[in-house]
Design a protein around this motif. Structure first.
Motif, PDB file in Angstrom:
ATOM      1  N   VAL A 131      -3.283  10.500   0.785  1.00 11.92           N
ATOM      2  CA  VAL A 131      -3.623   9.796  -0.447  1.00 11.92           C
ATOM      3  C   VAL A 131      -3.174   8.345  -0.281  1.00 11.92           C
ATOM      4  CG1 VAL A 131      -3.174   9.635  -2.925  1.00 11.92           C
ATOM      5  CG2 VAL A 131      -3.318  11.882  -1.827  1.00 11.92           C
ATOM      6  N   ILE A 132      -4.100   7.427  -0.509  1.00 12.27           N
ATOM      7  CA  ILE A 132      -3.762   6.006  -0.431  1.00 12.27           C
ATOM      8  C   ILE A 132      -4.014   5.398  -1.799  1.00 12.27           C
ATOM      9  CG2 ILE A 132      -4.296   3.771   0.612  1.00 12.27           C
ATOM     10  CD1 ILE A 132      -5.009   5.267   3.165  1.00 12.27           C
ATOM     11  N   ASP A 133      -2.953   4.821  -2.361  1.00 15.28           N
ATOM     12  CA  ASP A 133      -3.025   4.214  -3.693  1.00 15.28           C
ATOM     13  C   ASP A 133      -3.700   5.157  -4.689  1.00 15.28           C
ATOM     14  OD1 ASP A 133      -1.662   1.981  -2.760  1.00 15.28           O
ATOM     15  OD2 ASP A 133      -3.502   0.927  -2.251  1.00 15.28           O
ATOM     16  N   ILE A 165      -7.084   5.783  10.650  1.00 18.53           N
ATOM     17  CA  ILE A 165      -5.895   5.189  10.034  1.00 18.53           C
ATOM     18  C   ILE A 165      -5.967   3.668  10.080  1.00 18.53           C
ATOM     19  CG2 ILE A 165      -3.384   4.981  10.169  1.00 18.53           C
ATOM     20  CD1 ILE A 165      -3.439   7.907  11.339  1.00 18.53           C
ATOM     21  N   VAL A 166      -6.396   3.129  11.204  1.00 14.88           N
ATOM     22  CA  VAL A 166      -6.549   1.669  11.313  1.00 14.88           C
ATOM     23  C   VAL A 166      -7.507   1.165  10.249  1.00 14.88           C
ATOM     24  CG1 VAL A 166      -7.417  -0.192  12.781  1.00 14.88           C
ATOM     25  CG2 VAL A 166      -5.903   1.542  13.746  1.00 14.88           C
ATOM     26  N   ASP A 167      -8.625   1.853  10.065  1.00 11.74           N
ATOM     27  CA  ASP A 167      -9.598   1.462   9.032  1.00 11.74           C
ATOM     28  C   ASP A 167      -8.973   1.507   7.646  1.00 11.74           C
ATOM     29  OD1 ASP A 167     -11.614   0.969  10.850  1.00 11.74           O
ATOM     30  OD2 ASP A 167     -12.640   2.881  10.519  1.00 11.74           O
ATOM     31  N   TRP A 168      -8.182   2.522   7.348  1.00  8.30           N
ATOM     32  CA  TRP A 168      -7.542   2.624   6.038  1.00  8.30           C
ATOM     33  C   TRP A 168      -6.579   1.464   5.784  1.00  8.30           C
ATOM     34  CZ3 TRP A 168      -5.712   8.289   7.049  1.00  8.30           C
ATOM     35  CH2 TRP A 168      -6.796   9.153   6.978  1.00  8.30           C
ATOM     36  N   LEU A 169      -5.904   1.023   6.829  1.00 12.78           N
ATOM     37  CA  LEU A 169      -4.865   0.011   6.670  1.00 12.78           C
ATOM     38  C   LEU A 169      -5.417  -1.420   6.590  1.00 12.78           C
ATOM     39  CD1 LEU A 169      -2.107   1.416   9.043  1.00 12.78           C
ATOM     40  CD2 LEU A 169      -2.375   1.771   6.580  1.00 12.78           C
ATOM     41  N   LYS A 170      -6.710  -1.575   6.818  1.00 11.22           N
ATOM     42  CA  LYS A 170      -7.307  -2.914   6.760  1.00 11.22           C
ATOM     43  C   LYS A 170      -7.382  -3.421   5.338  1.00 11.22           C
ATOM     44  CE  LYS A 170     -10.026  -2.693  10.926  1.00 11.22           C
ATOM     45  NZ  LYS A 170     -11.338  -2.677  11.505  1.00 11.22           N
ATOM     46  N   MET A 226       0.853  -1.170   0.000  1.00 10.22           N
ATOM     47  CA  MET A 226       0.000   0.000   0.000  1.00 10.22           C
ATOM     48  C   MET A 226       0.902   1.238   0.000  1.00 10.22           C
ATOM     49  SD  MET A 226      -2.723   1.134   2.972  1.00 10.22           S
ATOM     50  CE  MET A 226      -3.779  -0.262   2.667  1.00 10.22           C
ATOM     51  N   GLU A 227       0.579   2.176  -0.878  1.00  5.44           N
ATOM     52  CA  GLU A 227       1.342   3.415  -0.960  1.00  5.44           C
ATOM     53  C   GLU A 227       0.534   4.553  -0.356  1.00  5.44           C
ATOM     54  OE1 GLU A 227       3.585   6.282  -4.183  1.00  5.44           O
ATOM     55  OE2 GLU A 227       2.547   4.497  -4.881  1.00  5.44           O
ATOM     56  N   ILE A 228       1.132   5.238   0.613  1.00  8.28           N
ATOM     57  CA  ILE A 228       0.475   6.359   1.279  1.00  8.28           C
ATOM     58  C   ILE A 228       1.307   7.611   1.058  1.00  8.28           C
ATOM     59  CG2 ILE A 228      -0.299   7.320   3.475  1.00  8.28           C
ATOM     60  CD1 ILE A 228      -0.658   4.458   4.475  1.00  8.28           C
ATOM     61  N   LYS A 229       0.638   8.669   0.604  1.00  9.68           N
ATOM     62  CA  LYS A 229       1.297   9.956   0.405  1.00  9.68           C
ATOM     63  C   LYS A 229       0.691  10.966   1.370  1.00  9.68           C
ATOM     64  CE  LYS A 229       1.989   9.035  -4.483  1.00  9.68           C
ATOM     65  NZ  LYS A 229       1.623   9.428  -5.845  1.00  9.68           N
TER      66      LYS A 229
END
Length: 76
Positions: free
Chosen positions: A54-56, A71-76, A1-4
């Protein structure tokens, strides 16, 4: 996963990057975090208020430091 992390390097932008990094480490998520500080590039994402996340290549958050829960929700 790419996070900006989008932002000019302000305190909120740094706090956002640090928090995302900490949550990723805590959850064991495989992420690549980069910071985008150029105004033109930030505006290219349609972000007018920083920090932005920005994620992906999809803007998921703008204008404040996200919560740990978000953030936890985004990383799931």
């Amino acid at each position: 996963m790419e996070i900006k992390i989008l932002g000019p390097g302000c305190a909120k932008c740094k706090a956002t990057a640090d928090l995302i990094d900490a949550v990723a480490k805590d959850t064991g998520a495989d992420v690549r975090i980069s910071k985008i500080e150029g105004i033109r590039e930030i505006m290219g994402y349609g972000v007018m208020s920083t920090p932005g996340v920005v994620i992906d290549d999809k803007v998921v958050h703008v204008g404040s430091v996200p919560s740990r829960h978000q953030i936890v929700d985004w990383l799931k």
